[in-house]
Design a protein around this motif. Sequence first.
Motif, PDB file in Angstrom:
ATOM      1  N   THR A   1       0.839  -1.188   0.000  1.00 22.60           N
ATOM      2  CA  THR A   1       0.000   0.000   0.000  1.00 22.60           C
ATOM      3  C   THR A   1       0.879   1.244   0.000  1.00 22.60           C
ATOM      4  O   THR A   1       2.044   1.204   0.388  1.00 22.60           O
ATOM      5  N   LEU A   2       0.286   2.330  -0.439  1.00 22.26           N
ATOM      6  CA  LEU A   2       0.918   3.643  -0.424  1.00 22.26           C
ATOM      7  C   LEU A   2      -0.022   4.595   0.291  1.00 22.26           C
ATOM      8  O   LEU A   2      -1.218   4.623   0.001  1.00 22.26           O
ATOM      9  N   THR A   3       0.523   5.385   1.212  1.00 18.83           N
ATOM     10  CA  THR A   3      -0.224   6.456   1.849  1.00 18.83           C
ATOM     11  C   THR A   3       0.518   7.751   1.552  1.00 18.83           C
ATOM     12  O   THR A   3       1.659   7.922   1.966  1.00 18.83           O
ATOM     13  N   ALA A   4      -0.109   8.640   0.795  1.00 23.34           N
ATOM     14  CA  ALA A   4       0.489   9.939   0.468  1.00 23.34           C
ATOM     15  C   ALA A   4       0.008  10.944   1.507  1.00 23.34           C
ATOM     16  O   ALA A   4      -1.151  11.345   1.511  1.00 23.34           O
ATOM     17  N   ILE A   5       0.908  11.345   2.388  1.00 26.20           N
ATOM     18  CA  ILE A   5       0.559  12.231   3.499  1.00 26.20           C
ATOM     19  C   ILE A   5       1.061  13.632   3.167  1.00 26.20           C
ATOM     20  O   ILE A   5       2.266  13.862   3.066  1.00 26.20           O
ATOM     21  N   GLY A   6       0.121  14.549   2.977  1.00 24.18           N
ATOM     22  CA  GLY A   6       0.466  15.928   2.639  1.00 24.18           C
ATOM     23  C   GLY A   6       0.179  16.873   3.776  1.00 24.18           C
ATOM     24  O   GLY A   6      -0.355  16.477   4.819  1.00 24.18           O
ATOM     25  N   PRO A   7       0.513  18.147   3.606  1.00 21.22           N
ATOM     26  CA  PRO A   7       0.291  19.122   4.668  1.00 21.22           C
ATOM     27  C   PRO A   7      -1.195  19.330   4.983  1.00 21.22           C
ATOM     28  O   PRO A   7      -1.539  19.723   6.090  1.00 21.22           O
ATOM     29  N   ASP A   8      -2.064  19.024   4.032  1.00 20.48           N
ATOM     30  CA  ASP A   8      -3.498  19.227   4.261  1.00 20.48           C
ATOM     31  C   ASP A   8      -4.243  17.939   4.620  1.00 20.48           C
ATOM     32  O   ASP A   8      -5.432  17.969   4.866  1.00 20.48           O
ATOM     33  N   ASN A   9      -3.569  16.773   4.623  1.00 24.24           N
ATOM     34  CA  ASN A   9      -4.255  15.513   4.923  1.00 24.24           C
ATOM     35  C   ASN A   9      -3.382  14.586   5.782  1.00 24.24           C
ATOM     36  O   ASN A   9      -2.948  13.536   5.327  1.00 24.24           O
ATOM     37  N   PRO A  10      -3.140  14.949   7.040  1.00 28.76           N
ATOM     38  CA  PRO A  10      -2.287  14.094   7.877  1.00 28.76           C
ATOM     39  C   PRO A  10      -2.891  12.718   8.148  1.00 28.76           C
ATOM     40  O   PRO A  10      -2.166  11.788   8.465  1.00 28.76           O
ATOM     41  N   GLY A  11      -4.200  12.554   8.006  1.00 27.70           N
ATOM     42  CA  GLY A  11      -4.846  11.264   8.234  1.00 27.70           C
ATOM     43  C   GLY A  11      -5.221  10.573   6.948  1.00 27.70           C
ATOM     44  O   GLY A  11      -6.291   9.976   6.845  1.00 27.70           O
ATOM     45  N   ALA A  12      -4.355  10.639   5.932  1.00 24.13           N
ATOM     46  CA  ALA A  12      -4.655  10.062   4.626  1.00 24.13           C
ATOM     47  C   ALA A  12      -4.835   8.550   4.723  1.00 24.13           C
ATOM     48  O   ALA A  12      -4.254   7.891   5.576  1.00 24.13           O
ATOM     49  N   ARG A  13      -5.652   8.019   3.835  1.00 20.53           N
ATOM     50  CA  ARG A  13      -5.912   6.572   3.802  1.00 20.53           C
ATOM     51  C   ARG A  13      -4.954   5.880   2.837  1.00 20.53           C
ATOM     52  O   ARG A  13      -4.636   6.407   1.778  1.00 20.53           O
ATOM     53  N   PRO A  14      -4.523   4.677   3.195  1.00 21.71           N
ATOM     54  CA  PRO A  14      -3.648   3.935   2.278  1.00 21.71           C
ATOM     55  C   PRO A  14      -4.427   3.435   1.060  1.00 21.71           C
ATOM     56  O   PRO A  14      -5.618   3.153   1.132  1.00 21.71           O
ATOM     57  N   GLN A  15      -3.724   3.366  -0.048  1.00 21.82           N
ATOM     58  CA  GLN A  15      -4.307   2.796  -1.269  1.00 21.82           C
ATOM     59  C   GLN A  15      -3.407   1.666  -1.748  1.00 21.82           C
ATOM     60  O   GLN A  15      -2.194   1.720  -1.557  1.00 21.82           O
ATOM     61  N   PRO A  16      -3.975   0.630  -2.329  1.00 18.09           N
ATOM     62  CA  PRO A  16      -3.161  -0.507  -2.768  1.00 18.09           C
ATOM     63  C   PRO A  16      -2.177  -0.091  -3.863  1.00 18.09           C
ATOM     64  O   PRO A  16      -2.499   0.728  -4.715  1.00 18.09           O
ATOM     65  N   LEU A  17      -0.998  -0.645  -3.809  1.00 22.08           N
ATOM     66  CA  LEU A  17      -0.028  -0.443  -4.880  1.00 22.08           C
ATOM     67  C   LEU A  17      -0.449  -1.316  -6.058  1.00 22.08           C
ATOM     68  O   LEU A  17      -0.639  -2.520  -5.915  1.00 22.08           O
ATOM     69  N   ALA A  18      -0.604  -0.697  -7.211  1.00 21.83           N
ATOM     70  CA  ALA A  18      -1.031  -1.404  -8.421  1.00 21.83           C
ATOM     71  C   ALA A  18       0.008  -1.201  -9.518  1.00 21.83           C
ATOM     72  O   ALA A  18       0.798  -0.262  -9.470  1.00 21.83           O
ATOM     73  N   ARG A  19      -0.017  -2.090 -10.492  1.00 23.21           N
ATOM     74  CA  ARG A  19       0.912  -1.967 -11.613  1.00 23.21           C
ATOM     75  C   ARG A  19       0.680  -0.639 -12.335  1.00 23.21           C
ATOM     76  O   ARG A  19      -0.448  -0.200 -12.504  1.00 23.21           O
ATOM     77  N   HIS A  20       1.766  -0.028 -12.770  1.00 24.71           N
ATOM     78  CA  HIS A  20       1.652   1.191 -13.564  1.00 24.71           C
ATOM     79  C   HIS A  20       1.041   0.817 -14.905  1.00 24.71           C
ATOM     80  O   HIS A  20       1.463  -0.162 -15.526  1.00 24.71           O
ATOM     81  N   PRO A  21       0.045   1.560 -15.390  1.00 22.70           N
ATOM     82  CA  PRO A  21      -0.643   1.155 -16.628  1.00 22.70           C
ATOM     83  C   PRO A  21       0.248   1.130 -17.869  1.00 22.70           C
ATOM     84  O   PRO A  21      -0.014   0.399 -18.799  1.00 22.70           O
ATOM     85  N   ARG A  22       1.315   1.922 -17.889  1.00 23.52           N
ATOM     86  CA  ARG A  22       2.183   1.964 -19.068  1.00 23.52           C
ATOM     87  C   ARG A  22       3.549   1.320 -18.838  1.00 23.52           C
ATOM     88  O   ARG A  22       4.354   1.246 -19.748  1.00 23.52           O
ATOM     89  N   LYS A  23       3.810   0.885 -17.625  1.00 19.56           N
ATOM     90  CA  LYS A  23       5.066   0.199 -17.311  1.00 19.56           C
ATOM     91  C   LYS A  23       4.692  -0.946 -16.373  1.00 19.56           C
ATOM     92  O   LYS A  23       4.788  -0.839 -15.165  1.00 19.56           O
TER      93      LYS A  23
END
Length: 192
Positions: free
Chosen positions: A85-107
């Motif tokens: 999973t990846l959780t992108a935590i930014g200055p405006d969303n400290p409680g971000a939800r994880p999202q599954p890591l998926a294959r890149h559509p072009r790689k």
Amino acid sequence: MTGRAVAARLRTGAVALLAAVGLTAAATAPAAAEEYQPVETVHTERVQVGPYGMTVGFSTWPLHAMRSLDFTFTPDDGIAGKSGTLTAIGPDNPGARPQPLARHPRKRDVWGLDVRALPVEGQWTFRFTIDGPAGPGVGELTGLTVLAQPGPPMAVSWSISTLPLLGLVAFLVVAWRRVRPGRAPAAGAASG
């Protein structure tokens, strides 16, 4: 020329214009769909996710808010037999939800995000979890600085881009008022 004739010609012209636009879009759509641009990585960062070393790739560097780019996430020994999973935590969303890591559509041999934009400037953290043959692991890529959005503010951009639409609406209103379909003919126009 009567008002009805002018209205009929306007309708015929509008239908012809829409048909031409539709045919042009249909003719170019298959070619555009078949031509994928490769993912070009211009900057990489290393992160240790438990027992797994991983390279995070960016298609644009430095990062700017609201500018789309590709992210690639490549474990040292590949993605086979792993999930994460990846959780992108930014200055405006400290409680971000994880999202599954998926294959890149072009790689397809790596995980990734295709044409994503980070919405706000500031310090970002990418938190990764990976579960694989060596067990689970957690790691973070911290200190990702996202700079201000390039170009004019979004409100100015949208305002400028709507000017042609407003001009078209004004033109149609003026044309409609001059033609006024369905209006009764003037009293002197019927005799003749």
